[in-house]
Structure formats: structure tokens, C-alpha cells
Scaffold this motif. Structure first.
Motif: not given
Length: 790
Positions: A298-309, A407-416
Motif C-alpha cells: 500500500x503505497x497510497x498517498x494523498x495530500x490536502x490543504x487543511x486550514x490557515x493558522x 489550493x488557495x491560501x487567503x493570507x493575513x488579509x482574509x482574501x476569498x
């Protein structure tokens, strides 16, 4: 025990092709028959693989009249001289079936050698022009060598029934002379069926209504990167006469792989076929065969953007979650501050594997399946790409199986994230692609255009507006479940000036709706629709045009089965009352139209064999036509009055002199599909048969929409017009020829010209944070502003 049969979706195609032309000789009525009408049945196997213990083969012989005892002379041609074949076959009084018993000394036959034998029923007074008086078979001494015990996991029968997830042991053999060809014993036998349904054989036969005939299934892995099942009987027969035998096949572009003794196929790469039509299989990506000695890894691999901290000092970080299989020992990954192309992702994956990637991050010492999160400091907002490569149990990178997401990263300005921008147009060819309107007239073709920006994927679906409105599903559900993704080249065009093409062979004067679901590089999706009607037919002639239902009742040993087909007759051009096109003849293969000539004096409609768009190809009736690298199709048309017919006689329909409607077929018509093997065709399968004696034809009216789910509508046996989606010019693969029409879209350009910039930020291992569901895209149903008036 409770099971649920799932509706067949559509005529799932393993082939689509074209056919052409024969002479236009006058039709002659079939001869009257007499005598007992002795014949070889169509169901006789053409190939016999015999084991060491076999010393005889029984060839069935049938007759129509079975009153008296009878002996019929048989001539045989056996060039090897190793087979003892009787000079006659005898019927008992009152019996319509007899057996010609051929015997041999198995020790005299060489393993793996083909022995061709032909037979002739030598009794002209008692044979019939409507049945086979000749037969050719091939006997091959057992060509298989037992490899051992393997494992088989199903995701094929589950496309028809809701059952248990099953993996069973099976005996697997390899071919003695053909490298990479395997045979699986009783793959779908009672050991499998009883586990799948959770009941006994008696329960399955009585409550589910299935029978099983011991059957071995052949798998062709001679090319480990293009593994396939030729269409073949699975051994399962449905007692419902509308379904009949279940056959397994690999679909076009659904070839699987053989890696380290493990055979897998892509999602929906397999098909389940029966008299109802076809059904996509391997929907859950579970179908698997393990050859003896194969090791599961089992060499499965998946990656996902979880959240911004956001840290106390205001710094922003992206949290990435990596889910990995039990045999993954490490992960290398790189984050790029932009959305990069598929080619750049592959290049970056190779650099990760050889260690040369800039700003390479590593996750090491993994043990057992699980997940790990990484906090990655990012300052600016916008699109990003992460490319990751897993290491196998020996620590070697698995470059070919890299994963990449954006993935889209909103950054400090909280851009949508930017909303998805996509438009869809559906219109008459004369309006959208006037340069092609002459070849694709408005009465049965529609042009379409898809255009957007920063699109990552586009999925399309076309069907009659009435079917879509009555499906009981939203447009988003329909396109998600039944739509097709456009190709990478088409996507590139859609992101530029737009991707344009034509849906062909549609019904005249009918409203169609195009549904498009697009997702941009930021993960935002949008569904748009466009509606347009094909033009009315400018026709004032007497022949009744439109759809006709053609039916023929086949009598077999297991009972009667009605074969159905809906063909369509349309005028060739405005003002022409004698020349027509006939589509969907015998079987629904999108994009095929036959030239037809109406003779009002003779009350006939004759198909000359010429195919629209291939007028110079010559007569291909009666022979195989290659329609892809692995598939072929053949139409056989025999005039019953022509004893010397080679299957290429003109196809003639009788027309009622009063109603001017098609009423009967004056030829015997058969359609076969097969697998191309070198310069020959193997595993031929009869998919349609209509004989002049017994075929009925009448105008067809499509059932009203709105009475059932879309999946039920799409399985309609009586009317094979529904396709998923309708075939467009760009995806036609006909007899190895190039597409009939190139896309009008302009290339999106040269793409990125600067090197890929990676992010050299040291990631921080962190605990998973709660999912941020606010990131989930909102799917909206929006009518396209480009909707065209009817």
C-alpha cells in the motif's frame, strides 16, 4: 438475503465505428423451405480448449421439423487426420436436437497446436437457407499451465447488484505459448456468488434469479501497461429473459495494468453487458486480481490543504495533511506559490525523487498507514501547488505515482478565492460554426462552446431537455454522475479563446440541454446550462421519417429473447424526397449515418452501404472494420435468396404502399464486435441479429419523461438514442482515421516561460486542526448568459 438489481445506465461502448458500401442489386424474395430444415445452431463455440482427459467433442445439430427419425449425411474436413468424425448424424423420432460425436486420441495431439475442422450437412433437401449448413471450429489441446492460487476482488457484479465486498481465492493458469495471457478458473462461480449475496446456491437461483455455468475467464496482460478482458461470458445467466447472459469486457480507454503481479483497472474501465445493454463497472476502484506469489503493498498517498493558522505574532501558516499507506516509509514534497501545469508538476516530481528539487521538504521514518500534518509558513495570498512523492518500503521514491494539488491560501488579509468563471453556448451549426454547417446541418447537429479562465477541470453532459427535466435530479447531480471530463488539450482551449465542437446525429426538431460543471484552480466550482433545439426538417415527401422500432424474437435453448433497435430515418437535404440517411442501424453507434434511397414504385428503402463522410471507402459490409487499436466491428447483411452471399448484400426495407412507413426487413442483418489481435480479430461477439423472416418494424414514440430517475431512463432498451454524452466530432475514433472535424478553438499559448519558483520555508510538524468547512466550494446552478433561443 436481500439484493437490489441496479438499472443499466446506457449503451456503454466498447466499440464505435463505421461501415460502408455494397452494390445496389435488385432484391429477390427468399426461397420457400421444405424438408426438416436441419442446421447448426448459432450458439456453437468456435474454439474448443481441451484438457488431458478429454477424448470426444459433441457438436449439436438442430432441425425445425422433428416428427420422424432421420439420418443426415455429414462431410468433414480434418487436415490433421487425427479426429474420427461420423459420416452422418441421426435424430430420434420426436427430437429436434441431435449430436455429432467427434472422437480422438488425446495423446496424439500436441499441446498448444490449433487443429481446424470444418463440417457440411450434405442434404440439400433437408437443409435451409435460413440456417447454417456449414460449421468451422478449432480444437486446441489444453494450452494452460497451472500457476497456483491467486486472489480475486470484485467490483464488476456490484455494478448490477448491491452485494458484499468479496475477495476469494482462485486458481490461475498461464498460457503455454502466449506470454502474459492468463486464465482464471470459475472467477464468478458459486464460491464467489454465495459470499457476494450472503446466501446459498439455492437462494441465489430462486430469490435472485441467477444461474451459473462453469466458466473460465481469460485475461490478456501481454502488454502489462494495457491489460484487458476481451468481451466474454462470465458464466452468470439472469433468469430474467430481458437480461440473459452477463458478459465482462474492458471498455475503450479502460485498459488496466499489471504491476508486481497485481492487476488493476481504472475507475469505470470495465463494462458489464447483457441483453439490456451495458453498465459501467469498477465504479469503486476495487476490482483487483493477484497472481500467485504477488505481494500486496500500500503505497497510497494523498495530500490536502487543511486550514490557515495565525500565530500570536500575526504570521500566517498553511496546514497540509498527508495521508499515506501502510508501506510508505517517507514523503518528499515541495510547495510552489502558483498553479503550475501538469508538465511542470511531473518535472518537479522527478526532481523531488532524485533530490535535486529546490526547497525540498522531507517527512521520514514513517511506519504503518496514517496521516501527518505540516504547518508551512506562507505570507501572501493566492494559488499554490504542492507536489509530493512517496518512498517505498526500501526507501526508493515512487516517481510515477506522485500526487499534486493546488489550493488557495487567503493570507493575513482574509482574501476569498476567486469564483469560477465559465460560459457555455449551445447553438445551431449555421450560427456558431457556419463554415461547417454544410457538412453538419442544423436538423440533427448542435455546436457548442465552453469558455472560462483559470479552469482546472470541465465536465459536460448533453441530453434531451425533456429527459433532463424529468430525471428527478439537479443539473449538478446529472453532470456529476453521467458527464465526461474534457481532455487536457480541450481544457487549454477553454481557458483561451474557448473550446468549440459539434454534437452530431441528434434528433431533428428536438430541444437539447448542455450542462457544464467547471472547477477553477482555486477549488471553486460552477454549473451552467445552455439549451437549444435542432432545426425542423424541411421535408414534404411521402416517406414517413423519424424513429422506427425494429424487433426480432430469437429462439434459443434457454427460451425466447426479443432483440430491439431504434433506427432513425432523416432526409438527406431539403427538397430531396428520394435520398435519406439512416442512423443507429442495428446497434446504437454515435456518428454513423448510412445513405439510403427511397423507391416509391418498388416501395423500398435501400441502403447502398455508403457511410456519410466516408463515401470513397468502398464496401466494408461483411468484413471487420478496425475502430481503435484493440477493437473491431462487423455488419453482415445477407439476402436469404442469395446462396453465395458474403454478407455484403444491400440492406432493403419494405415500405407500406398506403401508410408509407417502414414495415419489414428484406435481409438477414447481424452486428458483431471483436478484439484486434495482430492482423486478425479474436473473441467475436454477436451483439445484434435481425432476420427477414420475423423482424417487425413500426414507428417509435419515445416514452414521456418524468416517470423515473435518469439512470432508469438511460437504460431504455427500446430506444438506444441516449448517450452519455452524445458523441461529438472531437472524440470520434473511426477505423483509425483522423477526426472528421478539428476544434475551432485556438491554443491557449505557450504557457509559463519562467522557471518554477518554490518556497524555502521550513515546515513545522503540528497536530491536525479541525476542518474548516468554510473552504468548501458552493455549487450554484446558473443559466448561461449565452443561452440561445429555440
Amino acid at each position: 438475503m436481500k439484493s437490489l438489481k441496479i438499472f443499466i445506465l446506457a449503451a456503454v461502448a466498447i466499440v464505435a465505428g463505421l461501415f460502408a458500401a455494397c452494390s445496389d442489386d435488385d432484391f429477390k424474395a427468399g426461397p420457400a423451405v421444405s424438408g426438416t430444415q436441419v442446421y447448426f445452431p448459432e450458439s456453437i463455440a468456435a474454439e474448443y480448449s481441451i484438457g488431458d482427459e478429454v477424448s470426444e467433442i459433441a457438436i449439436p445439430v438442430m432441425r425445425v421439423v422433428g416428427t420422424e427419425a432421420q439420418t443426415v449425411a455429414v462431410l468433414a474436413d480434418d487436415k490433421s487426420g487425427l479426429f474420427s468424425i461420423p459420416a452422418s448424424v441421426s435424430f430420434a423420432a420426436g427430437e429436434k436436437k441431435a449430436e455429432l460425436l467427434m472422437t480422438f486420441d488425446r495423446t496424439q495431439l500436441e499441446d498448444g497446436t490449433d487443429y481446424p475442422i470444418s463440417f457440411l450437412l450434405n442434404d440439400e433437401e433437408n437443409t435451409t437457407p435460413y440456417g447454417n449448413s456449414q460449421l468451422a471450429i478449432t480444437v486446441t489441446p489444453w494450452p494452460w499451465e497451472l500457476l497456483g492460487t491467486g486472489l480475486f476482488r470484485d467490483d464488476w457484479l456490484s455494478s448490477m447488484f448491491n452485494g458484499n465486498s468479496v475477495e476469494i481465492e482462485v486458481q490461475i493458469h498461464k498460457h503455454k505459448s502466449r506470454e502474459g495471457v492468463y486464465m482464471i478458473e470459475d472467477m464468478y462461480g458459486w464460491p464467489f456468488l454465495t459470499e457476494f449475496f450472503g446466501g446459498s446456491q439455492a437462494d441465489i437461483e430462486s430469490k435472485v434469479g441467477l444461474n451459473y455455468t462453469p466458466t473460465n475467464i481469460v485475461l490478456n496482460a501481454s502488454d502489462p501497461n494495457a491489460v484487458f478482458f476481451s468481451r466474454q461470458f462470465s458464466g452468470i445467466t439472469d433468469k430474467d429473459p430481458d437480461y440473459g447472459d452477463y458478459e465482462i469486457a474492458t471498455l475503450k480507454d479502460g485498459e488496466g495494468t499489471l504491476v508486481d503481479g497485481v492487476v488493476t483497472f481504472p475507475v469505470q474501465g470495465l463494462g458489464l453487458f447483457c441483453l439490456k445493454g451495458g453498465q459501467y463497472a469498477n465504479k469503486n476502484d476495487n476490482f483487483r486480481i493477484l497472481l500467485p506469489g504477488a505481494e500486496i503493498v500500500d503505497y497510497s498517498l494523498a495530500v490536502e490543504y487543511d486550514s490557515m493558522r495565525v500565530d500570536n505574532d500575526g504570521a500566517t501558516s498553511a496546514v497540509l495533511t498527508f495521508n499515506y499507506g501502510a508501506d510508505v516509509t517517507g514523503i518528499g514534497y515541495v510547495v510552489v506559490p502558483s498553479n503550475i501545469s501538469a508538465e511542470e508538476r511531473a518535472t518537479l516530481a522527478a526532481a523531488i525523487a532524485d533530490g535535486s528539487a529546490k526547497d525540498l521538504n522531507k517527512i521520514e521514518n514513517l511506519d504503518g498507514s496514517g496521516s501527518v500534518t505540516e504547518k508551512f509558513v506562507l505570507a501572501g495570498s493566492g494559488a499554490h501547488t504542492v507536489v509530493a512523492v512517496a518512498n517505498d518500503k526500501n526507501g526508493w521514491p515512487l516517481t510515477a505515482d506522485f500526487v499534486a494539488i493546488n489550493f488557495f491560501f487567503p493570507g493575513s488579509g482574509g482574501a476569498a478565492a476567486p469564483e469560477c468563471e465559465v460560459q457555455a453556448q449551445l447553438g445551431l451549426p449555421s450560427a456558431l460554426v457556419p463554415e461547417n454547417a454544410a457538412k453538419y446541418p442544423d436538423q440533427n447537429n448542435l455546436a457548442y462552446l465552453v469558455k472560462g479562465s483559470e479552469l482546472q477541470s470541465v465536465r459536460t453532459y448533453l441530453n434531451k431537455t425533456a429527459v433532463i427535466q424529468g430525471a428527478g435530479m439537479t443539473p449538478e447531480q446529472i453532470v456529476t454522475n453521467y458527464g465526461n471530463n474534457i481532455s487536457a488539450d480541450q481544457l487549454s482551449a477553454a481557458n483561451g479563446t474557448g473550446f468549440a465542437n459539434i454534437f452530431i446525429e441528434l434528433d431533428p426538431d428536438t430541444s437539447y440541454t448542455l450542462i457544464v460543471k467547471a472547477t477553477n484552480v482555486y477549488g471553486k466550482s460552477k454549473v451552467v446550462t445552455a439549451e437549444c433545439s435542432t432545426a425542423e426538417v424541411d421535408y414534404k415527401g411521402e416517406l414517413v421519417i423519424g424513429d422506427y422500432l425494429m424487433q426480432y424474437e430469437v429462439t434459443g435453448e434457454s427460451g425466447n429473447t426479443t432483440v430491439k433497435n431504434v433506427l432513425t430515418v432523416v432526409p438527406k437535404e431539403a427538397g430531396n424526397d428520394t435520398d435519406f440517411f439512416v442512423s443507429n442501424l442495428g446497434i446504437n453507434i454515435g456518428g454513423i449515418s448510412w445513405y439510403a434511397a427511397y423507391d416509391s414504385t418498388a416501395s423500398t428503402l435501400t441502403l447502398s452501404g455508403i457511410w456519410k463522410g466516408e463515401e470513397t471507402s468502398g464496401n466494408m459490409l461483411g468484413g471487420w472494420v478496425g475502430i481503435s487499436a484493440t477493437e473491431a466491428v462487423a455488419f453482415s447483411s445477407k439476402n436469404p435468396a442469395n446462396d453465395q452471399s458474403q454478407g455484403n448484400d444491400p440492406i432493403v426495407f419494405r415500405v407500406d404502399p398506403l401508410t408509407k412507413q417502414l414495415t419489414a426487413l428484406n435481409v438477414d442483418l447481424q452486428v458483431q464486435v471483436g478484439t484486434i489481435n495482430g492482423n486478425s480479430v479474436t473473441s467475436p461477439q454477436l451483439v445484434a441479429i435481425f432476420k427477414s423472416d420475423g423482424t417487425t418494424i413500426a414507428p417509435y414514440t419515445e416514452p414521456e419523461a418524468g416517470t423515473s430517475a435518469l439512470s432508469a431512463k438511460m437504460q431504455s432498451v427500446g430506444h438506444n438514442v441516449v448517450k452519455v454524452p452524445y458523441r461529438s466530432v472531437s472524440d470520434m475514433r473511426l477505423a483509425g482515421r483522423r477526426n472528421l472535424l478539428k476544434s475551432n478553438a485556438v491554443s491557449a499559448g505557450e504557457g509559463l516561460t519562467c522557471p518554477v519558483r518554490t518556497l524555502s520555508v521550513k515546515p513545522e510538524r503540528c497536530e491536525p486542526s479541525p476542518k474548516t468547512f468554510g473552504r468548501v466550494a458552493t455549487f450554484k446552478l446558473v443559466d448561461s448568459s449565452a443561452r440561445l433561443a429555440k
